[in-house]
Design a protein around this motif. Structure first.
Motif, PDB file in Angstrom:
ATOM      1  N   ARG A 104       0.837  -1.206   0.000  1.00  0.00           N
ATOM      2  CA  ARG A 104       0.000   0.000   0.000  1.00  0.00           C
ATOM      3  C   ARG A 104       0.870   1.254   0.000  1.00  0.00           C
ATOM      4  NH1 ARG A 104      -3.897   2.811   3.794  1.00  0.00           N
ATOM      5  NH2 ARG A 104      -5.660   3.361   2.459  1.00  0.00           N
ATOM      6  N   MET A 105       1.970   1.235   0.739  1.00  0.00           N
ATOM      7  CA  MET A 105       2.902   2.363   0.731  1.00  0.00           C
ATOM      8  C   MET A 105       3.447   2.592  -0.679  1.00  0.00           C
ATOM      9  SD  MET A 105       6.585   2.645   2.704  1.00  0.00           S
ATOM     10  CE  MET A 105       7.286   1.268   1.755  1.00  0.00           C
ATOM     11  N   LEU A 106       3.848   1.526  -1.329  1.00  0.00           N
ATOM     12  CA  LEU A 106       4.429   1.642  -2.668  1.00  0.00           C
ATOM     13  C   LEU A 106       3.399   2.114  -3.687  1.00  0.00           C
ATOM     14  CD1 LEU A 106       6.464  -1.650  -2.413  1.00  0.00           C
ATOM     15  CD2 LEU A 106       7.468   0.640  -2.640  1.00  0.00           C
ATOM     16  N   ALA A 107       2.174   1.597  -3.580  1.00  0.00           N
ATOM     17  CA  ALA A 107       1.116   2.042  -4.484  1.00  0.00           C
ATOM     18  C   ALA A 107       0.794   3.513  -4.262  1.00  0.00           C
ATOM     19  CB  ALA A 107      -0.135   1.185  -4.281  1.00  0.00           C
ATOM     20  N   THR A 108       0.814   3.955  -3.005  1.00  0.00           N
ATOM     21  CA  THR A 108       0.595   5.368  -2.693  1.00  0.00           C
ATOM     22  C   THR A 108       1.674   6.228  -3.332  1.00  0.00           C
ATOM     23  OG1 THR A 108      -0.534   4.900  -0.612  1.00  0.00           O
ATOM     24  CG2 THR A 108       0.499   7.067  -0.816  1.00  0.00           C
ATOM     25  N   PHE A 109       2.926   5.777  -3.230  1.00  0.00           N
ATOM     26  CA  PHE A 109       4.027   6.546  -3.806  1.00  0.00           C
ATOM     27  C   PHE A 109       3.897   6.636  -5.321  1.00  0.00           C
ATOM     28  CE2 PHE A 109       8.437   6.945  -5.376  1.00  0.00           C
ATOM     29  CZ  PHE A 109       8.765   8.142  -4.761  1.00  0.00           C
ATOM     30  N   ALA A 110       3.569   5.526  -5.968  1.00  0.00           N
ATOM     31  CA  ALA A 110       3.392   5.545  -7.429  1.00  0.00           C
ATOM     32  C   ALA A 110       2.299   6.515  -7.828  1.00  0.00           C
ATOM     33  CB  ALA A 110       3.076   4.135  -7.930  1.00  0.00           C
ATOM     34  N   ASP A 111       1.235   6.578  -7.022  1.00  0.00           N
ATOM     35  CA  ASP A 111       0.137   7.499  -7.311  1.00  0.00           C
ATOM     36  C   ASP A 111       0.582   8.951  -7.129  1.00  0.00           C
ATOM     37  OD1 ASP A 111      -2.772   7.852  -7.875  1.00  0.00           O
ATOM     38  OD2 ASP A 111      -2.763   8.750  -5.884  1.00  0.00           O
ATOM     39  N   LEU A 112       1.363   9.223  -6.112  1.00  0.00           N
ATOM     40  CA  LEU A 112       1.878  10.577  -5.907  1.00  0.00           C
ATOM     41  C   LEU A 112       2.731  11.027  -7.086  1.00  0.00           C
ATOM     42  CD1 LEU A 112       2.941  10.289  -2.150  1.00  0.00           C
ATOM     43  CD2 LEU A 112       1.104  11.720  -3.040  1.00  0.00           C
ATOM     44  N   VAL A 113       3.588  10.146  -7.558  1.00  0.00           N
ATOM     45  CA  VAL A 113       4.444  10.481  -8.695  1.00  0.00           C
ATOM     46  C   VAL A 113       3.607  10.694  -9.944  1.00  0.00           C
ATOM     47  CG1 VAL A 113       6.241   9.606 -10.243  1.00  0.00           C
ATOM     48  CG2 VAL A 113       6.478   9.324  -7.761  1.00  0.00           C
ATOM     49  N   SER A 114       2.637   9.810 -10.167  1.00  0.00           N
ATOM     50  CA  SER A 114       1.794   9.924 -11.355  1.00  0.00           C
ATOM     51  C   SER A 114       1.033  11.237 -11.388  1.00  0.00           C
ATOM     52  CB  SER A 114       0.799   8.749 -11.393  1.00  0.00           C
ATOM     53  OG  SER A 114      -0.090   8.863 -12.483  1.00  0.00           O
ATOM     54  N   ASN A 115       0.600  11.692 -10.225  1.00  0.00           N
ATOM     55  CA  ASN A 115      -0.189  12.919 -10.143  1.00  0.00           C
ATOM     56  C   ASN A 115       0.644  14.151  -9.808  1.00  0.00           C
ATOM     57  OD1 ASN A 115      -2.938  11.843 -10.564  1.00  0.00           O
ATOM     58  ND2 ASN A 115      -2.527  10.726  -8.674  1.00  0.00           N
ATOM     59  N   ALA A 116       1.971  13.976  -9.746  1.00  0.00           N
ATOM     60  CA  ALA A 116       2.880  15.082  -9.415  1.00  0.00           C
ATOM     61  C   ALA A 116       2.444  15.785  -8.136  1.00  0.00           C
ATOM     62  CB  ALA A 116       2.972  16.074 -10.576  1.00  0.00           C
ATOM     63  N   THR A 117       2.106  14.977  -7.132  1.00  0.00           N
ATOM     64  CA  THR A 117       1.624  15.496  -5.861  1.00  0.00           C
ATOM     65  C   THR A 117       2.656  15.225  -4.769  1.00  0.00           C
ATOM     66  OG1 THR A 117      -0.657  15.022  -6.512  1.00  0.00           O
ATOM     67  CG2 THR A 117      -0.233  15.403  -4.165  1.00  0.00           C
ATOM     68  N   ALA A 118       3.136  16.255  -4.126  1.00  0.00           N
ATOM     69  CA  ALA A 118       4.102  16.088  -3.050  1.00  0.00           C
ATOM     70  C   ALA A 118       3.449  15.437  -1.837  1.00  0.00           C
ATOM     71  CB  ALA A 118       4.706  17.428  -2.661  1.00  0.00           C
ATOM     72  N   ALA A 119       4.190  14.577  -1.167  1.00  0.00           N
ATOM     73  CA  ALA A 119       3.696  13.896   0.034  1.00  0.00           C
ATOM     74  C   ALA A 119       3.926  14.794   1.246  1.00  0.00           C
ATOM     75  CB  ALA A 119       4.395  12.557   0.196  1.00  0.00           C
ATOM     76  N   THR A 120       3.323  15.974   1.227  1.00  0.00           N
ATOM     77  CA  THR A 120       3.664  17.015   2.204  1.00  0.00           C
ATOM     78  C   THR A 120       3.474  16.556   3.645  1.00  0.00           C
ATOM     79  OG1 THR A 120       3.034  18.698   0.585  1.00  0.00           O
ATOM     80  CG2 THR A 120       3.240  19.395   2.882  1.00  0.00           C
ATOM     81  N   ALA A 121       2.306  16.020   3.978  1.00  0.00           N
ATOM     82  CA  ALA A 121       2.041  15.607   5.359  1.00  0.00           C
ATOM     83  C   ALA A 121       2.939  14.451   5.769  1.00  0.00           C
ATOM     84  CB  ALA A 121       0.577  15.234   5.521  1.00  0.00           C
ATOM     85  N   MET A 122       3.153  13.495   4.873  1.00  0.00           N
ATOM     86  CA  MET A 122       4.017  12.357   5.181  1.00  0.00           C
ATOM     87  C   MET A 122       5.468  12.800   5.322  1.00  0.00           C
ATOM     88  SD  MET A 122       2.282   9.369   2.818  1.00  0.00           S
ATOM     89  CE  MET A 122       1.597  10.436   1.544  1.00  0.00           C
ATOM     90  N   ASN A 123       5.905  13.723   4.465  1.00  0.00           N
ATOM     91  CA  ASN A 123       7.268  14.248   4.589  1.00  0.00           C
ATOM     92  C   ASN A 123       7.452  14.992   5.901  1.00  0.00           C
ATOM     93  OD1 ASN A 123       7.537  15.130   1.036  1.00  0.00           O
ATOM     94  ND2 ASN A 123       7.810  13.165   2.060  1.00  0.00           N
ATOM     95  N   GLN A 124       6.435  15.741   6.326  1.00  0.00           N
ATOM     96  CA  GLN A 124       6.549  16.470   7.589  1.00  0.00           C
ATOM     97  C   GLN A 124       6.596  15.514   8.769  1.00  0.00           C
ATOM     98  OE1 GLN A 124       6.942  19.973   7.550  1.00  0.00           O
ATOM     99  NE2 GLN A 124       7.747  19.378   9.565  1.00  0.00           N
ATOM    100  N   GLN A 125       5.829  14.434   8.704  1.00  0.00           N
ATOM    101  CA  GLN A 125       5.910  13.399   9.750  1.00  0.00           C
ATOM    102  C   GLN A 125       7.340  12.893   9.873  1.00  0.00           C
ATOM    103  OE1 GLN A 125       4.027  11.810  12.059  1.00  0.00           O
ATOM    104  NE2 GLN A 125       5.360  10.040  12.400  1.00  0.00           N
TER     105      GLN A 125
END
Length: 321
Positions: A283-304
């Motif tokens: 699920r983590m990996l699928a989330t990351f692939a989706d972030l890259v596909s949508n050019a969306t920064a993982a802002t909340a996860m990066n701040q964690q």
């Protein structure tokens, strides 16, 4: 969506599990493995059905066939190779801890922002469906007002002779290892950084073998956190409110042959449990692939991740003084 083409920097033991998880995610394709030992890279690639074996990390980063890299190297190498990956135009997943220090972690974050690359720390428990449900329970007020968080992560010395966790120069010690989970859970449950931290620790073989801390998050919210290499395996937490508490005994990774689970104990003594299916790494990996596909920064996860690194540095500075 085209599959995100991943390369793996290094042949660390933890990489073998993540490679299998990557190969289970439709949105990801593992296309390369790099090692400073060409024969080792080729053997690893053949074992896992990976097409390309690179004889250096630089060669992998220079390849146009790689979109993203997974960095399972010792913590002391994360900063330099994460920056190099971002400069080479690669997205990246970095094993925990993100870096040796807060300044290094912040530099990784900033470089990825500057290069328009996405990054994520490989803290898989944050991506489990169970974790989503726990957050929902907290936010919905099922526990009432959250007052205290207790977390413990430990195991008793399962080290091999060359284990980087025993080498302080490579980032060894329980703080950057198990502390990433334990203090990170406290930060996640609180949703913010603590305003004060008091810590004690025990050293052995030049590294921290145990750390215990009291964290004050302000607004009457406190936490106690323990991580250690000298006690039996523990990976539990309790989030206690004035109406009920959530208890989980395997939050970092579900026990083998048991479903992911937690219990809610209310103030009258009633207990209910919930169980969950699913693979948190996938699920983590699928989330990351989706972030890259949508050019969306993982802002909340990066701040964690950055906040976790900051807490660990505060703890280390406190027990060393």
């Amino acid at each position: 969506m085209n599959a995100l083409r991943f390369g793996v920097l290094g042949t660390a033991r933890i990489a073998r599990r993540i490679v299998a998880d990557m190969q289970s995610v439709d949105a990801i394709q593992v296309v390369g493995i790099a090692s400073r030992d060409p024969a080792r890279a080729r053997w690893y690639a053949d074992q896992y059905g990976i097409a390309q074996a690179f004889d250096s990390y630089d060669a992998m980063l220079a390849s146009d066939s790689i979109d993203a890299v997974y960095i399972p190297l010792p913590p002391s190498l994360h900063h330099d190779w994460a920056l190099a990956a971002a400069d080479a135009g690669k997205h990246l997943i970095v094993e925990k801890p993100v870096a040796m220090t807060l300044a290094e972690a912040q530099a990784i974050d900033q470089r990825c922002r500057d290069r328009g690359r996405q990054w994520l720390d490989a803290t898989a428990w944050l991506h489990h469906l169970r974790t989503d449900r726990i957050r929902q329970s907290i936010d919905a007020g099922e526990l009432g007002r959250v007052q205290h968080i207790s977390v413990a992560c430990s195991f008793f010395e399962p080290f091999q002779s060359d284990d980087h966790r025993l080498n302080p120069e490579l980032g060894g010690g329980c703080l950057l290892d198990l502390g990433w989970y334990a203090y990170g859970m406290a930060r996640w449950a609180a949703g913010r950084l603590p305003v004060a931290v008091q810590s004690i620790g025990r050293q052995d073989r030049g590294i921290w073998f145990r750390s215990s801390s009291l964290l004050d998050f302000g607004d009457d919210l406190t936490a106690t956190v323990n991580c250690a290499y000298d006690t039996a395996t523990r990976k539990w937490f309790e989030i206690a409110g004035d109406q009920a508490s959530i208890v989980c005994d395997d939050f970092t990774r579900p026990w083998p042959s048991k479903p992911a689970r937690f219990w809610i104990h209310d103030r009258a003594g009633s207990v209910k449990s919930e169980t969950f299916d699913g693979n948190q790494e996938a699920r983590m990996l699928a989330t990351f692939a989706d972030l890259v596909s949508n050019a969306t920064a993982a802002t909340a996860m990066n701040q964690q991740a950055l906040d976790t690194q900051q807490i660990l540095q505060t703890v280390a500075d406190g027990i060393a003084s």
